[in-house]
Design a protein around this motif. Structure first.
Motif, PDB file in Angstrom:
ATOM      1  N   GLU A  85      10.994 -19.305 -24.883  1.00 16.18           N
ATOM      2  CA  GLU A  85       9.704 -19.488 -24.225  1.00 16.18           C
ATOM      3  C   GLU A  85       9.839 -20.153 -22.859  1.00 16.18           C
ATOM      4  O   GLU A  85       9.128 -19.800 -21.916  1.00 16.18           O
ATOM      5  CB  GLU A  85       8.761 -20.289 -25.128  1.00 16.18           C
ATOM      6  N   ASP A 140       1.611 -22.345 -39.271  1.00 17.46           N
ATOM      7  CA  ASP A 140       2.717 -21.696 -38.549  1.00 17.46           C
ATOM      8  C   ASP A 140       3.224 -20.462 -39.302  1.00 17.46           C
ATOM      9  O   ASP A 140       4.423 -20.306 -39.534  1.00 17.46           O
ATOM     10  CB  ASP A 140       3.870 -22.685 -38.335  1.00 17.46           C
ATOM     11  N   GLN A 152       4.657 -16.034 -26.513  1.00 19.97           N
ATOM     12  CA  GLN A 152       5.257 -16.812 -27.579  1.00 19.97           C
ATOM     13  C   GLN A 152       6.563 -16.165 -28.029  1.00 19.97           C
ATOM     14  O   GLN A 152       6.816 -14.992 -27.769  1.00 19.97           O
ATOM     15  CB  GLN A 152       4.281 -16.952 -28.751  1.00 19.97           C
ATOM     16  N   GLN A 157       3.081 -21.281 -26.507  1.00 21.65           N
ATOM     17  CA  GLN A 157       2.052 -21.886 -27.358  1.00 21.65           C
ATOM     18  C   GLN A 157       1.131 -22.822 -26.589  1.00 21.65           C
ATOM     19  O   GLN A 157       0.065 -23.191 -27.071  1.00 21.65           O
ATOM     20  CB  GLN A 157       2.693 -22.679 -28.495  1.00 21.65           C
ATOM     21  N   ARG A 159       5.871 -29.373 -29.606  1.00 27.28           N
ATOM     22  CA  ARG A 159       6.294 -29.203 -30.996  1.00 27.28           C
ATOM     23  C   ARG A 159       7.553 -30.024 -31.243  1.00 27.28           C
ATOM     24  O   ARG A 159       8.454 -30.102 -30.397  1.00 27.28           O
ATOM     25  CB  ARG A 159       6.589 -27.731 -31.308  1.00 27.28           C
TER      26      ARG A 159
END
Length: 423
Positions: free
Chosen positions: A395, A268, A138, A341, A345
């Motif tokens: 990422e 988060d 991450q 993750q 998102r």
């Protein structure tokens, strides 16, 4: 903001539109308050008519020397004017407008039904997630080696802030500058530098006030930190009447954004996905009503181009009725795949507000060759959120040794470097 005339013209249709957002019927209450206003206006006008007529009679009585009659008529004038003062049409109008201002925009007919985000519809996906020969990390696991510093940020400001140093600070700056250049140079937006502090009227115009007061940061002198550059950019036209030839007006700004994140406790908490302060490139369009649907598609495509050029995997979603924001008639979300993750998102949200904000702002245009004026349509979208783009780049383009491949479009802003290596 809603036009009471439209509510009066078809109250059942108005309530049916609210029901799509799981809201109770409100047309009857809005019309009741408006009826009180109408009756109060009638009383005021009747009192003024009475005053004018009695004033003539008072003059005649005084001329005839009938003082007693004149005094009696004066008492009737005072009683009429007292009744007019007690009618207070402005109070009923304010109550009506307060109710209407608290109601969300009516949804476009093609918005999917559904109470929440589970009913959102994926329209298309660009790219496929990469198969990594290692377990992708991450962004906060990668970022520490590059200067992503949460401890210092917490010391300076508290939770939900980040300090970036060295190459990450430069990469964040590169993302913002490149995005803004792209939208200005190739997509036809006009760059603007905007105030980060605005007044009540500006926040009201785009719908942040009064409903979302708790989501905002306020100063002690009656100003507000902007939650997005949409707020000042859209309010450029507040109170104006534009020529039709001036449309569309397309504006872009790179600015810090400030949000209290009220109601997001526990969500988060690691990393920099949900921050109190973050940079974002914002796109705003002011359009002719007949062009707003096409402008919505165009704006969303401009944001999509950013994600494609950065080599990210993304998808477009149309939000369902229950997930569509307060001021929007229809919203497309762009979501990016974060391999660290293993999740999609949101990275951009593009909304057509139609005339909802324009009514609050009293922003109109004058049709060419026509009479009168019409309300403008306003649209806004992220082009895109810089911090989330940084997360996605880290990422998506990570290597097993912890280095990051820099997307080609960003290399001119990074001194020509192709790889970021850990310190």
């Amino acid at each position: 903001m809603h036009d009471i005339r439209l509510v009066r013209a078809d109250a059942p249709a108005f309530d049916a539109a609210l029901a799509r957002r799981s809201l109770p019927p409100m047309a009857a209450e809005a019309l009741r308050l408006d009826d009180l206003r109408i009756e109060a206006v009638r009383l005021v006008q009747a009192a003024q008519t009475t005053r004018n007529e009695l004033s003539r009679q008072i003059g005649a009585a005084m001329k005839a020397g009938d003082t007693a009659l004149a005094e009696r008529l004066k008492a009737e004038v005072k009683a009429a004017m007292d009744a007019a003062a007690a009618a207070t049409p402005e109070v009923h109008e304010a109550a009506r407008d307060e109710l209407l201002a608290a109601l969300p925009n009516l949804l476009a007919p093609d918005v999917p039904e559904g109470a929440d985000e589970s009913a959102n519809v994926v329209l298309h996906t660009h790219g496929s997630p990469r198969n990594y020969p290692f377990t992708p990390r991450q962004h906060f696991e990668l970022g520490e080696a590059f200067g992503m510093d949460f401890a210092t940020a917490a010391k300076l400001a508290g939770a939900r802030f980040t300090v970036l140093r060295g190459p990450l600070a430069r990469l964040e700056r590169a993302l913002g500058q490149w995005m803004l250049n792209l939208h200005v140079d190739e997509h036809g937006y006009t760059e603007a530098s905007v105030p980060l502090l605005v007044n009540d009227a500006t926040m009201y115009g785009t719908g942040q006030l009064p409903k979302f007061k708790e989501d905002l940061f306020a100063t002690t002198d009656g100003r507000w930190l902007i939650p997005t550059a949409e707020v000042p950019l859209t309010n450029f036209v507040r109170g104006d009447i534009l020529a039709e030839a001036a449309l569309p007006m397309r504006l872009a700004a790179l600015s810090p954004c400030f949000r209290s994140e009220a109601g997001s406790a526990g969500r988060d908490t690691r990393g920099m996905l949900r921050q109190h302060q973050f940079p974002k490139v914002e796109l705003v369009s002011i359009t002719h009503p007949a062009e707003s649907e096409a402008e919505h598609e165009r704006m969303t495509a401009c944001a999509e181009r950013v994600l494609t050029a950065l080599g990210l995997v993304w998808r477009r979603i149309v939000l369902a009725a229950g997930d569509t924001g307060f001021g929007a008639a229809k919203t497309y979300d762009l979501e990016v795949w974060l391999p660290g993750q293993q999740a999609w998102r949101e990275i951009s949200s593009c909304s057509n507000c139609r005339d909802f904000q324009a009514r609050r702002m009293e922003a109109r245009f004058r049709p060419a060759g026509g009479k009168g004026t019409e309300f403008l349509h306003t649209l806004n979208g992220s082009g895109v959120a810089v911090g989330r783009a940084l997360i996605a780049v880290l990422e998506t383009h990570q290597n097993e040794d912890g280095s990051i491949a820099i997307p080609e479009v960003l290399r001119p802003f990074m001194g020509g470097a192709e790889i970021l290596r850990p310190n």
